[in-house]
Scaffold this motif. Structure first.
Motif, PDB file in Angstrom:
ATOM      1  N   SER A 136      70.820  -7.324  45.405  1.00  0.00           N
ATOM      2  CA  SER A 136      69.445  -7.496  45.868  1.00  0.00           C
ATOM      3  C   SER A 136      69.208  -8.852  46.539  1.00  0.00           C
ATOM      4  N   LEU A 137      70.001  -9.868  46.233  1.00  0.00           N
ATOM      5  CA  LEU A 137      69.831 -11.155  46.929  1.00  0.00           C
ATOM      6  C   LEU A 137      70.243 -11.034  48.397  1.00  0.00           C
ATOM      7  N   ILE A 138      71.351 -10.353  48.668  1.00  0.00           N
ATOM      8  CA  ILE A 138      71.752 -10.121  50.065  1.00  0.00           C
ATOM      9  C   ILE A 138      70.703  -9.252  50.752  1.00  0.00           C
ATOM     10  N   TRP A 139      70.206  -8.234  50.043  1.00  0.00           N
ATOM     11  CA  TRP A 139      69.174  -7.363  50.615  1.00  0.00           C
ATOM     12  C   TRP A 139      67.945  -8.197  50.986  1.00  0.00           C
ATOM     13  N   LEU A 140      67.548  -9.116  50.114  1.00  0.00           N
ATOM     14  CA  LEU A 140      66.408  -9.996  50.377  1.00  0.00           C
ATOM     15  C   LEU A 140      66.637 -10.812  51.642  1.00  0.00           C
ATOM     16  N   LEU A 141      67.823 -11.386  51.786  1.00  0.00           N
ATOM     17  CA  LEU A 141      68.140 -12.162  52.994  1.00  0.00           C
ATOM     18  C   LEU A 141      68.095 -11.272  54.234  1.00  0.00           C
ATOM     19  N   ASN A 142      68.630 -10.063  54.123  1.00  0.00           N
ATOM     20  CA  ASN A 142      68.619  -9.143  55.262  1.00  0.00           C
ATOM     21  C   ASN A 142      67.189  -8.767  55.663  1.00  0.00           C
ATOM     22  N   MET A 143      66.270  -8.722  54.704  1.00  0.00           N
ATOM     23  CA  MET A 143      64.874  -8.400  55.005  1.00  0.00           C
ATOM     24  C   MET A 143      64.102  -9.619  55.524  1.00  0.00           C
ATOM     25  N   GLY A 144      64.788 -10.762  55.670  1.00  0.00           N
ATOM     26  CA  GLY A 144      64.133 -11.952  56.186  1.00  0.00           C
ATOM     27  C   GLY A 144      63.609 -12.885  55.104  1.00  0.00           C
ATOM     28  N   GLY A 145      63.871 -12.586  53.847  1.00  0.00           N
ATOM     29  CA  GLY A 145      63.435 -13.441  52.750  1.00  0.00           C
ATOM     30  C   GLY A 145      64.436 -14.566  52.512  1.00  0.00           C
ATOM     31  N   ASN A 146      64.163 -15.372  51.504  1.00  0.00           N
ATOM     32  CA  ASN A 146      65.092 -16.450  51.154  1.00  0.00           C
ATOM     33  C   ASN A 146      64.992 -16.730  49.664  1.00  0.00           C
TER      34      ASN A 146
END
Length: 172
Positions: A157-167
């Protein structure tokens, strides 16, 4: 004469102790899916996530469908360990508005009588990093074909968050 009476009695009592051939034939073992049928269900799962069409969900998701994922629950602020989409209708409503994700099947690792374990990844969005996931699909055979009864999915989910533009910030 005595021998034949004893033999007949023994045969008759053994017939009562053992089920008849007809009753053995009429008992059916649970239907188990083949690897080919499992691959079809996995293809449907990928379509449900990567290229959602309501008609797929209506036909191939069982009426008592449930989806569970702590990975998704962290994004949607739902309690960990609880269902992500508790019903087929809730899942359909969510998928109808979610953007499609490019799910790539890496492998089908196990097929049990009514369960499938698979690994996949999705690379997309701002970071364009591969988020790897594991899914267990529970199935049931109804209406004459296999349907998805449950989905249990976890992913990075951390990679998913980055892919969605989050940090996120790492603080040791």
């Amino acid at each position: 004469m005595r021998f034949s009476t004893l033999a007949f009695t023994a045969f008759a009592s053994s017939a009562l102790a053992f089920p008849s051939i007809g009753s053995l034939i009429s008992r059916q073992e649970p239907t188990c899916m083949t690897r080919a049928e499992a691959k079809e269900i996995v293809d449907i799962y990928v379509r449900l996530i990567a290229n959602y069409k309501e008609e797929d969900c209506i036909k191939y998701c069982a009426e008592d469908f449930v989806d569970r994922s702590d990975s998704i629950n962290t994004f949607t602020f739902k309690p960990l360990g609880g269902p992500t989409f508790a019903t087929k209708q809730i899942f359909m409503e969510a998928q109808a508005v979610n953007m499609a994700f490019p799910v790539v099947l890496d492998s089908i690792d196990a097929v049990d009588c009514e369960s499938i374990a698979l690994r996949w990844h999705a690379t997309f969005g701002a970071a364009n990093l591969p988020s790897r996931g594991i899914t267990i699909i529970g199935t049931t055979k109804r209406e004459g074909y296999w349907q998805i009864k449950s989905i249990d999915v976890e992913f990075n989910s951390l990679i998913w968050l980055l892919n969605m533009g989050g940090n996120y910030t790492w603080e040791p």
